[in-house]
Design an enzyme around this catalytic site. Sequence first.
Site, PDB file in Angstrom:
ATOM      1  N   THR A   1       0.818  -1.215   0.000  1.00 44.97           N
ATOM      2  CA  THR A   1       0.000   0.000   0.000  1.00 44.97           C
ATOM      3  C   THR A   1       0.853   1.266   0.000  1.00 44.97           C
ATOM      4  O   THR A   1       1.991   1.255   0.487  1.00 44.97           O
ATOM      5  CB  THR A   1      -0.889  -0.010   1.266  1.00 44.97           C
ATOM      6  OG1 THR A   1      -1.538   1.256   1.403  1.00 44.97           O
ATOM      7  CG2 THR A   1      -0.076  -0.262   2.533  1.00 44.97           C
ATOM      8  N   ASP A   2       0.260   2.352  -0.492  1.00 42.94           N
ATOM      9  CA  ASP A   2       0.965   3.648  -0.443  1.00 42.94           C
ATOM     10  C   ASP A   2       1.060   4.181   0.989  1.00 42.94           C
ATOM     11  O   ASP A   2       1.831   5.101   1.262  1.00 42.94           O
ATOM     12  CB  ASP A   2       0.281   4.675  -1.357  1.00 42.94           C
ATOM     13  CG  ASP A   2      -1.176   4.945  -1.013  1.00 42.94           C
ATOM     14  OD1 ASP A   2      -1.719   4.305  -0.089  1.00 42.94           O
ATOM     15  OD2 ASP A   2      -1.794   5.803  -1.697  1.00 42.94           O
ATOM     16  N   GLU A   3       0.285   3.585   1.905  1.00 42.54           N
ATOM     17  CA  GLU A   3       0.292   4.100   3.280  1.00 42.54           C
ATOM     18  C   GLU A   3       1.625   3.890   3.990  1.00 42.54           C
ATOM     19  O   GLU A   3       1.861   4.460   5.050  1.00 42.54           O
ATOM     20  CB  GLU A   3      -0.832   3.454   4.093  1.00 42.54           C
ATOM     21  CG  GLU A   3      -2.190   3.768   3.527  1.00 42.54           C
ATOM     22  CD  GLU A   3      -3.324   3.342   4.440  1.00 42.54           C
ATOM     23  OE1 GLU A   3      -3.097   3.136   5.630  1.00 42.54           O
ATOM     24  OE2 GLU A   3      -4.449   3.229   3.931  1.00 42.54           O
TER      25      GLU A   3
ATOM     26  N   TYR B   1      -1.898  -0.644  11.088  1.00 43.86           N
ATOM     27  CA  TYR B   1      -2.013  -1.305   9.781  1.00 43.86           C
ATOM     28  C   TYR B   1      -0.829  -0.973   8.889  1.00 43.86           C
ATOM     29  O   TYR B   1      -0.121  -1.864   8.395  1.00 43.86           O
ATOM     30  CB  TYR B   1      -3.326  -0.905   9.078  1.00 43.86           C
ATOM     31  CG  TYR B   1      -3.311  -1.200   7.594  1.00 43.86           C
ATOM     32  CD1 TYR B   1      -3.308  -2.521   7.125  1.00 43.86           C
ATOM     33  CD2 TYR B   1      -3.280  -0.169   6.647  1.00 43.86           C
ATOM     34  CE1 TYR B   1      -3.267  -2.807   5.760  1.00 43.86           C
ATOM     35  CE2 TYR B   1      -3.240  -0.445   5.295  1.00 43.86           C
ATOM     36  CZ  TYR B   1      -3.238  -1.763   4.852  1.00 43.86           C
ATOM     37  OH  TYR B   1      -3.190  -2.037   3.509  1.00 43.86           O
TER      38      TYR B   1
ATOM     39  N   LYS C   1       2.319  -3.274   7.293  1.00 46.35           N
ATOM     40  CA  LYS C   1       2.558  -3.429   5.849  1.00 46.35           C
ATOM     41  C   LYS C   1       3.987  -2.972   5.521  1.00 46.35           C
ATOM     42  O   LYS C   1       4.677  -3.602   4.718  1.00 46.35           O
ATOM     43  CB  LYS C   1       1.535  -2.629   5.026  1.00 46.35           C
ATOM     44  CG  LYS C   1       0.122  -3.168   5.057  1.00 46.35           C
ATOM     45  CD  LYS C   1      -0.020  -4.578   4.481  1.00 46.35           C
ATOM     46  CE  LYS C   1       0.184  -4.637   2.972  1.00 46.35           C
ATOM     47  NZ  LYS C   1      -0.117  -5.993   2.445  1.00 46.35           N
TER      48      LYS C   1
HETATM   49  P1  NAD Z   1      -9.428  -7.627   2.338  1.00 44.59           P
HETATM   50  O1  NAD Z   1      -9.423  -7.378   3.801  1.00 44.59           O
HETATM   51  O2  NAD Z   1     -10.671  -7.393   1.567  1.00 44.59           O
HETATM   52  O3  NAD Z   1      -8.993  -9.153   2.062  1.00 44.59           O
HETATM   53  C1  NAD Z   1      -7.950  -9.771   2.759  1.00 44.59           C
HETATM   54  C2  NAD Z   1      -8.048 -11.271   2.531  1.00 44.59           C
HETATM   55  O4  NAD Z   1      -6.958 -11.903   3.229  1.00 44.59           O
HETATM   56  C3  NAD Z   1      -9.344 -11.890   3.090  1.00 44.59           C
HETATM   57  O5  NAD Z   1      -9.890 -12.794   2.161  1.00 44.59           O
HETATM   58  C4  NAD Z   1      -8.880 -12.623   4.344  1.00 44.59           C
HETATM   59  O6  NAD Z   1      -9.657 -13.771   4.655  1.00 44.59           O
HETATM   60  C5  NAD Z   1      -7.464 -13.005   3.957  1.00 44.59           C
HETATM   61  N1  NAD Z   1      -6.631 -13.216   5.143  1.00 44.59           N
HETATM   62  C6  NAD Z   1      -6.519 -12.412   6.229  1.00 44.59           C
HETATM   63  N2  NAD Z   1      -5.687 -12.971   7.140  1.00 44.59           N
HETATM   64  C7  NAD Z   1      -5.250 -14.132   6.595  1.00 44.59           C
HETATM   65  C8  NAD Z   1      -4.367 -15.142   7.040  1.00 44.59           C
HETATM   66  N3  NAD Z   1      -3.750 -15.067   8.241  1.00 44.59           N
HETATM   67  N4  NAD Z   1      -4.129 -16.199   6.227  1.00 44.59           N
HETATM   68  C9  NAD Z   1      -4.756 -16.298   5.030  1.00 44.59           C
HETATM   69  N5  NAD Z   1      -5.614 -15.377   4.553  1.00 44.59           N
HETATM   70  C10 NAD Z   1      -5.857 -14.306   5.333  1.00 44.59           C
HETATM   71  O7  NAD Z   1      -8.214  -6.779   1.760  1.00 44.59           O
HETATM   72  P2  NAD Z   1      -8.047  -6.070   0.333  1.00 44.59           P
HETATM   73  O8  NAD Z   1      -8.586  -4.714   0.408  1.00 44.59           O
HETATM   74  O9  NAD Z   1      -8.486  -7.000  -0.718  1.00 44.59           O
HETATM   75  O10 NAD Z   1      -6.448  -5.939   0.278  1.00 44.59           O
HETATM   76  C11 NAD Z   1      -5.645  -6.963  -0.283  1.00 44.59           C
HETATM   77  C12 NAD Z   1      -4.188  -6.547  -0.213  1.00 44.59           C
HETATM   78  O11 NAD Z   1      -4.000  -5.352  -0.930  1.00 44.59           O
HETATM   79  C13 NAD Z   1      -3.688  -6.281   1.206  1.00 44.59           C
HETATM   80  O12 NAD Z   1      -2.374  -6.771   1.307  1.00 44.59           O
HETATM   81  C14 NAD Z   1      -3.716  -4.768   1.318  1.00 44.59           C
HETATM   82  O13 NAD Z   1      -2.732  -4.313   2.227  1.00 44.59           O
HETATM   83  C15 NAD Z   1      -3.377  -4.378  -0.101  1.00 44.59           C
HETATM   84  N6  NAD Z   1      -3.885  -3.061  -0.543  1.00 44.59           N
HETATM   85  C16 NAD Z   1      -5.202  -2.752  -0.402  1.00 44.59           C
HETATM   86  C17 NAD Z   1      -5.671  -1.528  -0.873  1.00 44.59           C
HETATM   87  C18 NAD Z   1      -7.133  -1.150  -0.775  1.00 44.59           C
HETATM   88  O14 NAD Z   1      -7.482  -0.027  -1.100  1.00 44.59           O
HETATM   89  N7  NAD Z   1      -8.018  -2.032  -0.366  1.00 44.59           N
HETATM   90  C19 NAD Z   1      -4.783  -0.629  -1.461  1.00 44.59           C
HETATM   91  C20 NAD Z   1      -3.428  -0.973  -1.576  1.00 44.59           C
HETATM   92  C21 NAD Z   1      -2.996  -2.206  -1.122  1.00 44.59           C
HETATM   93  O1  TDX Z   2     -17.110   5.864   7.305  1.00 44.66           O
HETATM   94  C1  TDX Z   2     -16.034   6.346   6.934  1.00 44.66           C
HETATM   95  N1  TDX Z   2     -15.918   7.694   6.791  1.00 44.66           N
HETATM   96  C2  TDX Z   2     -14.772   8.301   6.385  1.00 44.66           C
HETATM   97  O2  TDX Z   2     -14.724   9.537   6.268  1.00 44.66           O
HETATM   98  C3  TDX Z   2     -14.875   5.515   6.637  1.00 44.66           C
HETATM   99  C4  TDX Z   2     -14.961   4.021   6.780  1.00 44.66           C
HETATM  100  C5  TDX Z   2     -13.723   6.135   6.214  1.00 44.66           C
HETATM  101  N2  TDX Z   2     -13.658   7.494   6.099  1.00 44.66           N
HETATM  102  C6  TDX Z   2     -12.422   8.121   5.587  1.00 44.66           C
HETATM  103  C7  TDX Z   2     -11.121   7.643   6.174  1.00 44.66           C
HETATM  104  C8  TDX Z   2     -10.165   7.803   5.012  1.00 44.66           C
HETATM  105  O3  TDX Z   2      -9.703   9.138   4.936  1.00 44.66           O
HETATM  106  O4  TDX Z   2     -12.369   7.752   4.200  1.00 44.66           O
HETATM  107  C9  TDX Z   2     -11.012   7.523   3.785  1.00 44.66           C
HETATM  108  C10 TDX Z   2     -10.885   6.099   3.266  1.00 44.66           C
HETATM  109  O5  TDX Z   2     -11.051   5.224   4.366  1.00 44.66           O
HETATM  110  P1  TDX Z   2     -10.848   3.640   4.241  1.00 44.66           P
HETATM  111  O6  TDX Z   2     -11.783   3.101   3.220  1.00 44.66           O
HETATM  112  O7  TDX Z   2     -10.897   3.071   5.609  1.00 44.66           O
HETATM  113  O8  TDX Z   2      -9.395   3.541   3.586  1.00 44.66           O
HETATM  114  P2  TDX Z   2      -7.927   3.987   4.074  1.00 44.66           P
HETATM  115  O9  TDX Z   2      -7.823   4.075   5.548  1.00 44.66           O
HETATM  116  O10 TDX Z   2      -7.526   5.172   3.257  1.00 44.66           O
HETATM  117  O11 TDX Z   2      -7.089   2.673   3.609  1.00 44.66           O
HETATM  118  C11 TDX Z   2      -7.408   2.016   2.354  1.00 44.66           C
HETATM  119  O12 TDX Z   2      -6.465   2.333   1.365  1.00 44.66           O
HETATM  120  C12 TDX Z   2      -5.163   1.837   1.501  1.00 44.66           C
HETATM  121  C13 TDX Z   2      -7.457   0.499   2.541  1.00 44.66           C
HETATM  122  O13 TDX Z   2      -8.387   0.169   3.558  1.00 44.66           O
HETATM  123  C14 TDX Z   2      -6.099  -0.053   2.855  1.00 44.66           C
HETATM  124  O14 TDX Z   2      -6.143  -1.478   2.929  1.00 44.66           O
HETATM  125  C15 TDX Z   2      -5.146   0.355   1.767  1.00 44.66           C
HETATM  126  O15 TDX Z   2      -3.862  -0.054   2.086  1.00 44.66           O
END
Ligand code: NAD
Ligand code: TDX
Length: 331
Positions: free
Chosen positions: A120-122, A147, A151
């Site tokens: 992630t960019d975080e 989190y 990462k």
């Molecule tokens: P998500 O929470 O929707 O899915 C995570 C999956 O991992 C789930 O299916 C869960 O069951 C599985 N999991 C969790 N713990 C586990 C374990 N111990 N063993 C096996 N499986 C396990 O997450 P997502 O949003 O799909 O993110 C996927 C990846 O992408 C993550 O590594 C996250 O850091 C990265 N990422 C997410 C975003 C975003 O915006 N969602 C952005 C950048 C990077």
């Molecule tokens: O109800 C809400 N109201 C609100 O204002 C929620 C759930 C979030 N927010 C804000 C918090 C953040 O500024 O919205 C923005 C996005 O929130 P999230 O969806 O929780 O994402 P963020 O914390 O930015 O992280 C996401 O992007 C990077 C993913 O969850 C991560 O897994 C990924 O790495």
Amino acid sequence: MRVLVTGGAGFIGANFVHATLGRRPDVEVVVLDALTYAADESSLAPVRERITLHVGDVTDAALVDRLVGECDVVVHFAAESHNDNSLLDPTPFVQTNVLGTFTLLEAVRRHGVRLHHVSTDEVYGDLELDDPARFTEATPYNPSSPYSSTKAGSDLLVRAWVRSFGVQATISNCSNNYGPYQHVEKFIPRQITNLIDGERPKVYGAGANVRDWIHVEDHNEAVWTIIERGQPGETYLIGADGERSNLEVVQDLLEVFGRDRDDYEPVTDRAGHDLRYAIDSSRLRVELGWEPRYTDFADGLARTVAWYREHEDWWRPAKAATEARYAAGGQ
Ligand code: NAD
Ligand code: TDX
């Protein structure tokens, strides 16, 4: 080619499995997923007959060793992914994100298997709202939350295993994803489903925080681009120039639902809330030739709203408990 997809029943992982089977008929997909609260096996239902699903933990060294030994490439999505949860209980974040990645690294080291680590960019921390800078591959790590720190820790393990043991791994750091199959705890699906339920969107603080949105299909195509053309040992940033304040996103959604632009509810802000993320993805575009296809955010958002309207059976079971958890924290 046989690909092991960890976390393939989660949001991005399930979309990755669908896209892979749709566009790369030569690829065999094996999923390893612990099916935590964040997973939904039904996300894989349309392709269930065409994949092998192992329900198991990425920290289970014996299982991981066996599955890695039987595949050509590992794509590592499995993680605890929600910042708000990491503030309530960081334990599973350290366990899965750090120890899970370590377990996988040891297995790919033993078997000489190629790894792509999804991050992630975080990990770069945040930018000021008025700072024109964007993150690049050279930006120093500076994570803020439990989190993002776990990462960052996982990324650093990958870098060390590349340098010390010659592991063939690439890393991508992507910005905020949106699209189908995203859990209702996350910002965009939470507000879409609130609006479907006639509730007001819940905005943390003043809604000024900025995220750089990318459609999940563009993220996954970038991951494939890196697997096929990336340099082992290198990091690539993935982003689609989608910077928007949270308030702008909520107001776009209110418009899609024909509601007043001010019909949202300010709620308690997130502790340590990162201000702004912004990605410079020039390296991926110039060196590897990737381009996003979802360049019209309003269109991507409208399609996502349509998906949630059509798939209430998918998201409804998690909605009430998710909202109850938020309500307990004033959010
Ligand atoms: P998500 O929470 O929707 O899915 C995570 C999956 O991992 C789930 O299916 C869960 O069951 C599985 N999991 C969790 N713990 C586990 C374990 N111990 N063993 C096996 N499986 C396990 O997450 P997502 O949003 O799909 O993110 C996927 C990846 O992408 C993550 O590594 C996250 O850091 C990265 N990422 C997410 C975003 C975003 O915006 N969602 C952005 C950048 C990077
Ligand atoms: O109800 C809400 N109201 C609100 O204002 C929620 C759930 C979030 N927010 C804000 C918090 C953040 O500024 O919205 C923005 C996005 O929130 P999230 O969806 O929780 O994402 P963020 O914390 O930015 O992280 C996401 O992007 C990077 C993913 O969850 C991560 O897994 C990924 O790495």
